[in-house]
Scaffold this active site. Sequence first.
Site: not given
Length: 323
Positions: A113, A250, A280
């Site tokens: 990520c 993020h 996500n």
Amino acid sequence: MIRSVITGCAGHLPDRVLTNADLAAMVDTSDEWIVARTGIRQRHIAAEGETTSDLAVQAATKAMEAAGVGADDIDLIVVATATPDNTFPATATTVQSRLGVRKGAAFDIQAVCSGFIYGLATVDNFLKAGQFDRALLIGAETFSRILDWEDRTTCVLFGDGAGAVVVEGQETAGGNDAPGVLTTHIHADGRHHDLLYVDGGPSKTQTVGHLRMSGKEVFKHAVTNLSAVINEALDATGLQADDIDWVVPHQANKRILDGTARKFGLDPDKVVVTVDRHGNTSAASVPLALAHAIGDGRIKKGDLLLLEAMGGGFTWGSSLVRW
Ligand code: UT7
């Protein structure tokens, strides 16, 4: 001095939308639980046969159009991904070939990520050193392919997508007011492997594997590490939290975004939120959020942006960018 300036940005999402209601028909979950714990309402899922490089090429093409550049103008391609098309070669080389780029280098970055922030730090250093002139940095993922669709603790959280930026080295006066990447900071702590990982891989199991996460533990580390790396960026530039016009974080969980904003006394309206619609998307989430806030006119020339991310490894990082 040479500074890395973002001259184009765009995102691409697959057509298919999977809602919380759709998931409630698949596993023991509910729209109420997912919204309350994560803020997610829907996510996009790649079609059968649609690959990470397909999404990456779409986002890259739009970013190059936005920057007004063609294939001949790019000499570095970096794809941040944890879900490459193949074990090798790098997805970046597939993207290079499909875009018609014929010079320079192309490679993938694997920081899950945090991949886009790791990629930005890498590209920034290459451009500042004068080794390349104009880079294409892409975050692209098909996490739907590594989810255990029977595990309600993870399958509700992630989605597919890609975001891309064109970054070029430009002579600037320097200082905090000149456009471009002001600072980047990246970190890793490999002791936390078991809190967020994929239980497969070419060397260990000869399978692709599924994502496994101890969500609560990751959550705690995320808040601590993100706060530290944001402070690091502010300290490095002498800027204050008040100077930040937009946080482009993020997108893992709306509660992490709110908690981080609160900690720095930032107006929650200054935080770009896409997790509600995208879930996500790992390395794609920061450039997708950036593209979103440029597209709707929120981000304007001269604004100060804070980019930050945390992911498996653990890895985490931040960057301050003058738009
Ligand atoms: O991008 C990389 C970084 N990743 C992250 O930052 C993710 C960080 N973690 C999180 O966002 C959160 O920890 C989660 C959203 C993953 C989980 O939220 P939580 O508030 O930490 O919930 P929990 O894991 O403590 O679970 C609470 C309860 C449990 O039931 P019991 O044990 O209390 O009876 C879970 O079994 O919720 C249950 N649960 C669910 N219930 C309905 C877990 N998943 C679900 C679900 N639907 N999908």
